[in-house]
Design a protein around this motif. Structure first.
Motif, PDB file in Angstrom:
ATOM      1  N   ASP A 156      87.932  -4.362 184.278  1.00  0.00           N
ATOM      2  CA  ASP A 156      87.660  -5.246 185.406  1.00  0.00           C
ATOM      3  C   ASP A 156      86.948  -4.402 186.455  1.00  0.00           C
ATOM      4  OD1 ASP A 156      87.605  -7.391 187.125  1.00  0.00           O
ATOM      5  OD2 ASP A 156      89.745  -7.396 187.569  1.00  0.00           O
ATOM      6  N   SER A 157      86.402  -4.999 187.449  1.00  0.00           N
ATOM      7  CA  SER A 157      85.736  -4.251 188.508  1.00  0.00           C
ATOM      8  C   SER A 157      86.724  -3.262 189.120  1.00  0.00           C
ATOM      9  CB  SER A 157      85.209  -5.209 189.580  1.00  0.00           C
ATOM     10  OG  SER A 157      84.600  -4.488 190.622  1.00  0.00           O
ATOM     11  N   GLY A 158      86.377  -1.978 189.068  1.00  0.00           N
ATOM     12  CA  GLY A 158      87.259  -0.951 189.618  1.00  0.00           C
ATOM     13  C   GLY A 158      88.376  -0.511 188.695  1.00  0.00           C
ATOM     14  N   LEU A 159      88.386  -0.992 187.450  1.00  0.00           N
ATOM     15  CA  LEU A 159      89.412  -0.615 186.475  1.00  0.00           C
ATOM     16  C   LEU A 159      88.692  -0.202 185.190  1.00  0.00           C
ATOM     17  CD1 LEU A 159      92.486  -0.464 185.970  1.00  0.00           C
ATOM     18  CD2 LEU A 159      92.349  -2.792 185.045  1.00  0.00           C
ATOM     19  N   TYR A 172      92.245  12.158 170.552  1.00  0.00           N
ATOM     20  CA  TYR A 172      91.730  11.631 171.815  1.00  0.00           C
ATOM     21  C   TYR A 172      92.860  11.058 172.638  1.00  0.00           C
ATOM     22  CZ  TYR A 172      91.935   7.355 168.985  1.00  0.00           C
ATOM     23  OH  TYR A 172      92.351   6.340 168.158  1.00  0.00           O
ATOM     24  N   LYS A 173      92.589  10.915 173.898  1.00  0.00           N
ATOM     25  CA  LYS A 173      93.530  10.238 174.794  1.00  0.00           C
ATOM     26  C   LYS A 173      92.770   9.172 175.573  1.00  0.00           C
ATOM     27  CE  LYS A 173      94.727  13.978 177.069  1.00  0.00           C
ATOM     28  NZ  LYS A 173      95.314  14.875 178.098  1.00  0.00           N
ATOM     29  N   TRP A 174      93.510   8.171 176.032  1.00  0.00           N
ATOM     30  CA  TRP A 174      92.915   7.099 176.827  1.00  0.00           C
ATOM     31  C   TRP A 174      93.180   7.390 178.308  1.00  0.00           C
ATOM     32  CZ3 TRP A 174      89.981   3.593 174.319  1.00  0.00           C
ATOM     33  CH2 TRP A 174      90.210   3.386 172.956  1.00  0.00           C
ATOM     34  N   LEU A 175      92.127   7.422 179.099  1.00  0.00           N
ATOM     35  CA  LEU A 175      92.241   7.645 180.535  1.00  0.00           C
ATOM     36  C   LEU A 175      91.858   6.358 181.263  1.00  0.00           C
ATOM     37  CD1 LEU A 175      90.549  11.169 180.844  1.00  0.00           C
ATOM     38  CD2 LEU A 175      92.940  10.617 180.357  1.00  0.00           C
ATOM     39  N   LEU A 176      92.766   5.841 182.043  1.00  0.00           N
ATOM     40  CA  LEU A 176      92.529   4.598 182.791  1.00  0.00           C
ATOM     41  C   LEU A 176      92.435   4.923 184.277  1.00  0.00           C
ATOM     42  CD1 LEU A 176      92.258   1.507 182.662  1.00  0.00           C
ATOM     43  CD2 LEU A 176      94.746   1.365 182.916  1.00  0.00           C
ATOM     44  N   LEU A 177      91.294   4.603 184.883  1.00  0.00           N
ATOM     45  CA  LEU A 177      91.048   4.885 186.291  1.00  0.00           C
ATOM     46  C   LEU A 177      91.029   3.568 187.057  1.00  0.00           C
ATOM     47  CD1 LEU A 177      88.130   7.475 185.907  1.00  0.00           C
ATOM     48  CD2 LEU A 177      90.593   7.817 185.617  1.00  0.00           C
ATOM     49  N   GLY A 178      92.014   3.382 187.941  1.00  0.00           N
ATOM     50  CA  GLY A 178      92.137   2.116 188.658  1.00  0.00           C
ATOM     51  C   GLY A 178      92.097   2.279 190.158  1.00  0.00           C
ATOM     52  N   ASN A 179      92.445   1.188 190.828  1.00  0.00           N
ATOM     53  CA  ASN A 179      92.448   1.162 192.292  1.00  0.00           C
ATOM     54  C   ASN A 179      93.554   0.242 192.777  1.00  0.00           C
ATOM     55  OD1 ASN A 179      91.541   1.710 194.915  1.00  0.00           O
ATOM     56  ND2 ASN A 179      90.136  -0.045 194.909  1.00  0.00           N
ATOM     57  N   GLY A 180      94.758   0.472 192.209  1.00  0.00           N
ATOM     58  CA  GLY A 180      95.916  -0.306 192.630  1.00  0.00           C
ATOM     59  C   GLY A 180      96.167  -1.572 191.833  1.00  0.00           C
ATOM     60  N   GLN A 181      95.441  -1.802 190.747  1.00  0.00           N
ATOM     61  CA  GLN A 181      95.636  -3.025 189.954  1.00  0.00           C
ATOM     62  C   GLN A 181      97.017  -3.027 189.291  1.00  0.00           C
ATOM     63  OE1 GLN A 181      93.021  -1.029 189.792  1.00  0.00           O
ATOM     64  NE2 GLN A 181      91.087  -2.179 189.834  1.00  0.00           N
ATOM     65  N   GLY A 207      96.953 -14.855 186.048  1.00  0.00           N
ATOM     66  CA  GLY A 207      95.641 -15.479 186.106  1.00  0.00           C
ATOM     67  C   GLY A 207      94.895 -15.241 187.395  1.00  0.00           C
ATOM     68  N   GLN A 208      95.497 -14.430 188.278  1.00  0.00           N
ATOM     69  CA  GLN A 208      94.812 -14.125 189.530  1.00  0.00           C
ATOM     70  C   GLN A 208      93.522 -13.354 189.292  1.00  0.00           C
ATOM     71  OE1 GLN A 208      98.758 -12.581 191.378  1.00  0.00           O
ATOM     72  NE2 GLN A 208      97.387 -12.903 193.109  1.00  0.00           N
ATOM     73  N   ARG A 209      93.577 -12.472 188.258  1.00  0.00           N
ATOM     74  CA  ARG A 209      92.397 -11.689 187.928  1.00  0.00           C
ATOM     75  C   ARG A 209      92.120 -11.838 186.441  1.00  0.00           C
ATOM     76  NH1 ARG A 209      91.882  -6.301 191.551  1.00  0.00           N
ATOM     77  NH2 ARG A 209      89.753  -6.695 190.831  1.00  0.00           N
ATOM     78  N   GLN A 210      90.860 -11.617 186.058  1.00  0.00           N
ATOM     79  CA  GLN A 210      90.445 -11.760 184.660  1.00  0.00           C
ATOM     80  C   GLN A 210      89.838 -10.446 184.166  1.00  0.00           C
ATOM     81  OE1 GLN A 210      91.004 -14.656 183.003  1.00  0.00           O
ATOM     82  NE2 GLN A 210      91.903 -15.484 184.907  1.00  0.00           N
ATOM     83  N   PHE A 211      90.100 -10.132 182.903  1.00  0.00           N
ATOM     84  CA  PHE A 211      89.472  -8.960 182.287  1.00  0.00           C
ATOM     85  C   PHE A 211      87.991  -9.234 182.012  1.00  0.00           C
ATOM     86  CE2 PHE A 211      93.941  -8.277 180.853  1.00  0.00           C
ATOM     87  CZ  PHE A 211      94.140  -7.034 181.456  1.00  0.00           C
ATOM     88  N   THR A 212      87.166  -8.218 182.199  1.00  0.00           N
ATOM     89  CA  THR A 212      85.741  -8.348 181.900  1.00  0.00           C
ATOM     90  C   THR A 212      85.378  -7.705 180.553  1.00  0.00           C
ATOM     91  OG1 THR A 212      85.283  -6.297 183.115  1.00  0.00           O
ATOM     92  CG2 THR A 212      85.094  -8.369 184.337  1.00  0.00           C
ATOM     93  N   HIS A 213      86.067  -6.603 180.196  1.00  0.00           N
ATOM     94  CA  HIS A 213      85.852  -5.894 178.920  1.00  0.00           C
ATOM     95  C   HIS A 213      84.364  -5.643 178.643  1.00  0.00           C
ATOM     96  CE1 HIS A 213      90.033  -7.399 177.475  1.00  0.00           C
ATOM     97  NE2 HIS A 213      90.130  -6.222 178.061  1.00  0.00           N
ATOM     98  N   LYS A 214      83.719  -4.980 179.591  1.00  0.00           N
ATOM     99  CA  LYS A 214      82.304  -4.633 179.440  1.00  0.00           C
ATOM    100  C   LYS A 214      82.170  -3.177 178.974  1.00  0.00           C
ATOM    101  CE  LYS A 214      80.639  -7.634 183.194  1.00  0.00           C
ATOM    102  NZ  LYS A 214      79.976  -7.632 184.540  1.00  0.00           N
ATOM    103  N   THR A 215      81.273  -2.947 178.042  1.00  0.00           N
ATOM    104  CA  THR A 215      80.984  -1.582 177.623  1.00  0.00           C
ATOM    105  C   THR A 215      80.199  -0.880 178.729  1.00  0.00           C
ATOM    106  OG1 THR A 215      80.928  -2.195 175.285  1.00  0.00           O
ATOM    107  CG2 THR A 215      79.826  -0.148 175.908  1.00  0.00           C
TER     108      THR A 215
END
Length: 431
Positions: free
Chosen positions: A101-104, A399-408, A416-424
């Motif tokens: 998502d934007s910022g995630l 490998y490891k998965w690194l998730l960079l967010g902003n308070g999500q 349903g407040q927010r929706q995933f975008t799943h963009k490459t």
């Protein structure tokens, strides 16, 4: 120091190894090469003691050749160390990136396995190759070489450990095991060791698998084949046959069985025999082969034997499909080659032969981490999980998965407040 303590020290060091910068690792590799060159006399003296002891113990000729570690081999491993230093550092490489998502943002990033335990044959050059690959890939390593090379392995491990620590690597990242009891103890250390790589016979690999809870990267027998197709260039086929079998017969990627299409057998086999005779290669053949060239009879055991010497079994087949069936039945899934000018036949062979390495118009001896540009290898895997074929730097990484967010929070998406975008994203991790 007990094996438990050695493994615990390697485990602690491996955490630090994962964060060692590229320049420090490359500098360590260069200094190890310099130290090996400076200590050539001491290394060859230790190796001479090992060789003398092995000769008194009637060690097979092929194994003595592996054990010998002279100035030429030392120069070769030093070239390999410097070549490895020149390769791109794979640790921290971004393998995939996705905007959830934007910022995630989610990043899949390469990282070391941790501690790798490698049990290998009496080849001192293997110790240098394996330890250097683990160094470059940021792993700790526990090494157990063949007892015949005990003195050579000890001096090599001491030099590599001392010089690498002086260059800035954490103490204890490399440990040497010297007895069978040490190996047995290591098999129980699943809290310290992340992967075991046993190099040896299929029976040995199976024993390791059956006696540990640690994941095992199996390197089984090297029963390799060359199939000479009915539309092969016979001069090329003779050269590939001789190289695959005789360029260095004591290794796992040397050919053990030659398969020849009956349509060209009468033309090709005499030429092949002439090329193999130059090396004093002992030949065994099926009934059709025996009618064409002078050779000993081959039996069922020969098709499943890894000779590791100047010895070769030969079988004539009436169809390529028979060659493929033979390879998939008797081969070890290591390396197999076809010699043919028929692209369609080659494509079919490459598709249907179930091996880690399948070649067209090339010697089986190319199945090697250094020749692949992988920076040498810890072994050749016939597994179908994690790594297959020559296991170089990439095979020592996970490998490891690194998730960079902003308070999500997950609740926002569940409600349903927010929706995933799943963009490459197609970009590197910024951290």
């Amino acid at each position: 120091m007990s094996i438990q303590q050695t493994a615990e020290k390697a485990k602690a060091a491996s955490k630090l190894m994962a964060a060692v910068d590229t320049n420090t690792k490359n500098d360590a590799l260069g200094k190890i090469a310099e130290a090996l060159e400076a200590n050539t006399d001491a290394i060859t003296a230790a190796n001479k003691e090992d060789l003398e002891r092995a000769e008194k113990g009637n060690l097979a000729r092929a194994l003595l050749k592996r054990l010998k570690f002279d100035g030429d081999k030392i120069a070769g491993v030093c070239r390999g160390l410097r070549s490895l230093a020149a390769l791109e550092d794979p640790v921290g490489k971004t393998l995939a990136s996705t905007e959830l998502d934007s910022g995630l943002e989610l990043y899949k990033v390469a990282c070391p396995l941790g501690v790798v335990g490698v049990i290998f044959e009496s080849r001192p050059d293997a110790l240098v190759q394996i330890s250097s690959l683990c160094l470059k890939s940021g792993n700790g390593v526990l090494l157990k070489g063949g007892s015949e090379a005990a003195k050579t392995n000890r001096i090599l491990a001491d030099i590599i450990s001392r010089v690498s620590v002086e260059a800035g690597l954490p103490d204890g990242w490399i440990g040497l095991l010297e007895t069978r009891e040490d190996v047995s103890a290591m098999l129980g250390l699943d809290n310290c060791v992340d992967l075991i790589v046993p190099r040896g016979s299929n029976e040995f690999v199976q024993f390791i698998m059956n006696n540990t809870n640690i994941p095992v990267l199996g390197h089984a027998d090297g029963i390799c084949h060359v199939y000479v197709d009915r539309q092969a260039d016979l001069d090329m086929a003779a050269e590939i046959t001789a190289d695959s079998k005789c360029q260095y017969p004591a290794v796992c990627n040397a050919m053990e069985t030659l398969l020849v299409h009956t349509d060209i057998a009468e033309q090709f086999l005499p030429a092949a025999k002439k090329a193999l005779d130059e090396y004093g290669c002992r030949l065994k053949g099926c009934e059709k082969t025996q009618k064409i060239i002078e050779c000993e009879p081959a039996d069922e055991d020969d098709w499943q034997t890894e000779y590791l010497d100047y010895e070769l079994s030969i079988k004539a087949v009436s169809r390529m499909e028979d060659a493929i069936e033979h390879i998939n039945k008797y081969g070890s899934g290591h390396t197999d080659a076809i010699v043919s000018s028929d692209e369609a036949a080659a494509r079919k062979f490459l598709s249907l032969v179930d091996s880690a390495d399948v070649f067209w118009n090339a010697s089986t001896r190319f199945s090697d981490g250094f020749r692949y540009g992988l920076g040498a290898e810890v072994g050749i895997s016939t597994n179908k999980i994690h790594a297959r074929g020559p296991v170089g730097l990439e095979g020592l990484l996970i490998y490891k998965w690194l998730l960079l967010g902003n308070g999500q929070t997950a609740g926002e998406y569940a409600s349903g407040q927010r929706q995933f975008t799943h963009k490459t994203l197609g970009k590197d991790c910024p951290l």
